[in-house]
Design a protein around this motif. Structure first.
Motif, PDB file in Angstrom:
ATOM      1  N   MET A  54       0.829  -1.199   0.000  1.00 47.52           N
ATOM      2  CA  MET A  54       0.000   0.000   0.000  1.00 47.52           C
ATOM      3  C   MET A  54       0.871   1.259   0.000  1.00 47.52           C
ATOM      4  SD  MET A  54      -2.955   1.234   2.720  1.00 47.52           S
ATOM      5  CE  MET A  54      -3.764  -0.339   2.681  1.00 47.52           C
ATOM      6  N   GLU A  55       1.879   1.304   0.850  1.00 44.78           N
ATOM      7  CA  GLU A  55       2.743   2.483   0.929  1.00 44.78           C
ATOM      8  C   GLU A  55       3.472   2.728  -0.393  1.00 44.78           C
ATOM      9  OE1 GLU A  55       5.178   1.708   4.347  1.00 44.78           O
ATOM     10  OE2 GLU A  55       3.543   2.136   5.735  1.00 44.78           O
ATOM     11  N   SER A  56       3.985   1.664  -0.995  1.00 42.34           N
ATOM     12  CA  SER A  56       4.671   1.808  -2.288  1.00 42.34           C
ATOM     13  C   SER A  56       3.708   2.277  -3.364  1.00 42.34           C
ATOM     14  CB  SER A  56       5.303   0.477  -2.711  1.00 42.34           C
ATOM     15  OG  SER A  56       6.353   0.134  -1.852  1.00 42.34           O
ATOM     16  N   ALA A  57       2.513   1.686  -3.399  1.00 46.57           N
ATOM     17  CA  ALA A  57       1.528   2.027  -4.431  1.00 46.57           C
ATOM     18  C   ALA A  57       1.103   3.485  -4.332  1.00 46.57           C
ATOM     19  CB  ALA A  57       0.315   1.101  -4.318  1.00 46.57           C
ATOM     20  N   GLY A  70      -0.739  -7.810  -6.281  1.00 48.13           N
ATOM     21  CA  GLY A  70      -0.741  -6.429  -5.785  1.00 48.13           C
ATOM     22  C   GLY A  70      -1.755  -5.575  -6.501  1.00 48.13           C
ATOM     23  N   VAL A  71      -1.303  -4.469  -7.079  1.00 51.34           N
ATOM     24  CA  VAL A  71      -2.203  -3.531  -7.756  1.00 51.34           C
ATOM     25  C   VAL A  71      -1.511  -2.950  -8.982  1.00 51.34           C
ATOM     26  CG1 VAL A  71      -1.474  -1.573  -6.317  1.00 51.34           C
ATOM     27  CG2 VAL A  71      -3.700  -1.503  -7.433  1.00 51.34           C
ATOM     28  N   LEU A  82      12.500   6.512  -8.753  1.00 51.41           N
ATOM     29  CA  LEU A  82      11.788   6.009  -7.579  1.00 51.41           C
ATOM     30  C   LEU A  82      10.717   5.002  -7.986  1.00 51.41           C
ATOM     31  CD1 LEU A  82      11.349   6.189  -4.524  1.00 51.41           C
ATOM     32  CD2 LEU A  82       9.826   8.118  -4.948  1.00 51.41           C
ATOM     33  N   VAL A  83       9.933   5.323  -9.011  1.00 51.55           N
ATOM     34  CA  VAL A  83       8.896   4.400  -9.499  1.00 51.55           C
ATOM     35  C   VAL A  83       9.544   3.082  -9.921  1.00 51.55           C
ATOM     36  CG1 VAL A  83       7.240   3.989 -11.375  1.00 51.55           C
ATOM     37  CG2 VAL A  83       7.248   6.184 -10.165  1.00 51.55           C
ATOM     38  N   ASP A  84      10.648   3.151 -10.633  1.00 52.29           N
ATOM     39  CA  ASP A  84      11.351   1.950 -11.083  1.00 52.29           C
ATOM     40  C   ASP A  84      11.790   1.100  -9.891  1.00 52.29           C
ATOM     41  OD1 ASP A  84      12.410   0.625 -13.547  1.00 52.29           O
ATOM     42  OD2 ASP A  84      14.309   0.861 -12.467  1.00 52.29           O
ATOM     43  N   ALA A  85      12.335   1.737  -8.878  1.00 54.26           N
ATOM     44  CA  ALA A  85      12.793   1.016  -7.689  1.00 54.26           C
ATOM     45  C   ALA A  85      11.626   0.390  -6.919  1.00 54.26           C
ATOM     46  CB  ALA A  85      13.582   1.957  -6.781  1.00 54.26           C
ATOM     47  N   LEU A  86      10.542   1.127  -6.749  1.00 58.83           N
ATOM     48  CA  LEU A  86       9.403   0.639  -5.965  1.00 58.83           C
ATOM     49  C   LEU A  86       8.636  -0.475  -6.668  1.00 58.83           C
ATOM     50  CD1 LEU A  86       8.065   4.023  -4.561  1.00 58.83           C
ATOM     51  CD2 LEU A  86       9.175   2.189  -3.257  1.00 58.83           C
ATOM     52  N   MET A 118      -0.848   6.621 -21.567  1.00 58.05           N
ATOM     53  CA  MET A 118      -1.165   5.987 -20.299  1.00 58.05           C
ATOM     54  C   MET A 118       0.150   5.479 -19.720  1.00 58.05           C
ATOM     55  SD  MET A 118      -1.527   2.512 -19.177  1.00 58.05           S
ATOM     56  CE  MET A 118      -1.924   1.689 -20.692  1.00 58.05           C
ATOM     57  N   VAL A 119       0.448   5.872 -18.483  1.00 58.66           N
ATOM     58  CA  VAL A 119       1.622   5.368 -17.782  1.00 58.66           C
ATOM     59  C   VAL A 119       1.101   4.397 -16.731  1.00 58.66           C
ATOM     60  CG1 VAL A 119       3.679   5.955 -16.444  1.00 58.66           C
ATOM     61  CG2 VAL A 119       2.811   7.564 -18.165  1.00 58.66           C
ATOM     62  N   TRP A 120       1.683   3.194 -16.706  1.00 57.91           N
ATOM     63  CA  TRP A 120       1.222   2.158 -15.792  1.00 57.91           C
ATOM     64  C   TRP A 120       2.369   1.678 -14.911  1.00 57.91           C
ATOM     65  CZ3 TRP A 120       3.708  -2.494 -16.054  1.00 57.91           C
ATOM     66  CH2 TRP A 120       4.414  -2.783 -17.219  1.00 57.91           C
ATOM     67  N   ALA A 121       2.000   1.123 -13.773  1.00 58.96           N
ATOM     68  CA  ALA A 121       2.975   0.535 -12.862  1.00 58.96           C
ATOM     69  C   ALA A 121       2.271  -0.554 -12.066  1.00 58.96           C
ATOM     70  CB  ALA A 121       3.540   1.592 -11.923  1.00 58.96           C
ATOM     71  N   VAL A 122       3.016  -1.585 -11.720  1.00 60.27           N
ATOM     72  CA  VAL A 122       2.480  -2.673 -10.903  1.00 60.27           C
ATOM     73  C   VAL A 122       3.256  -2.721  -9.596  1.00 60.27           C
ATOM     74  CG1 VAL A 122       2.092  -5.161 -10.722  1.00 60.27           C
ATOM     75  CG2 VAL A 122       1.760  -4.008 -12.915  1.00 60.27           C
TER      76      VAL A 122
END
Length: 148
Positions: free
Chosen positions: A46-49, A82-83, A112-116, A132-136
């Motif tokens: 949750m904190e990372s997301a 995760g999410v 930071l996004v890459d690391a998390l 659209m930029v996405w991250a998991v």
């Protein structure tokens, strides 16, 4: 916060439109935190997301053009690992992770996004103008999920 026309619906996908307003970064973080809590997401995920969303949404506000009547869209999708977070904006320029000099005050967001996310992020097409930029975000042991 507005509904997103033609967005996937259901208990595992949350989609909203936001005006180009810096105060909406906090509102979007609160919305994500609420749904992650409902989904029973572990605190570390949750904190990372929430931090990843904050970086992506802030980048959309800072770097995307603001054509009249355009909004930033967010989508959160619950996944077994995760999410998945998506931020849609009207800007055509694709973000790129870059190395930053220690004296620079900004430019570290995608590092930071890459690391998390363990490298589980990218840029994809969207219907209409922009990108659209996405991250998991998920546990460190989760497999790499790649998707545009």
């Amino acid at each position: 916060m507005l509904p997103v026309p033609n967005a996937p619906a259901g208990p595992c996908v949350i989609a909203h439109r936001w005006a180009y307003d810096p105060e909406n970064v906090q509102r979007a973080r609160d919305e994500l935190r609420l749904h992650l809590a409902k989904w029973g997401t572990p605190v570390e995920v949750m904190e990372s997301a929430v931090l990843v969303l904050s970086e992506l949404f802030t980048n959309a506000l800072r770097h995307a053009r603001q054509p009249e009547g355009r909004h930033v869209e967010t989508r959160f999708e619950r996944r077994a690992s995760g999410v998945r977070i998506e931020v849609h904006d009207a800007g055509e320029t694709r973000p790129e992770r870059r190395e930053v000099h220690p004296d620079e005050e900004c430019g570290r967001g995608l590092v930071l996004v890459d690391a998390l996310t363990g490298g589980r992020w990218g840029v994809g097409e969207r219907a209409g103008v922009g990108k659209m930029v996405w991250a998991v975000c998920g546990p460190a042991h989760a497999g790499v999920e790649v998707s545009a």
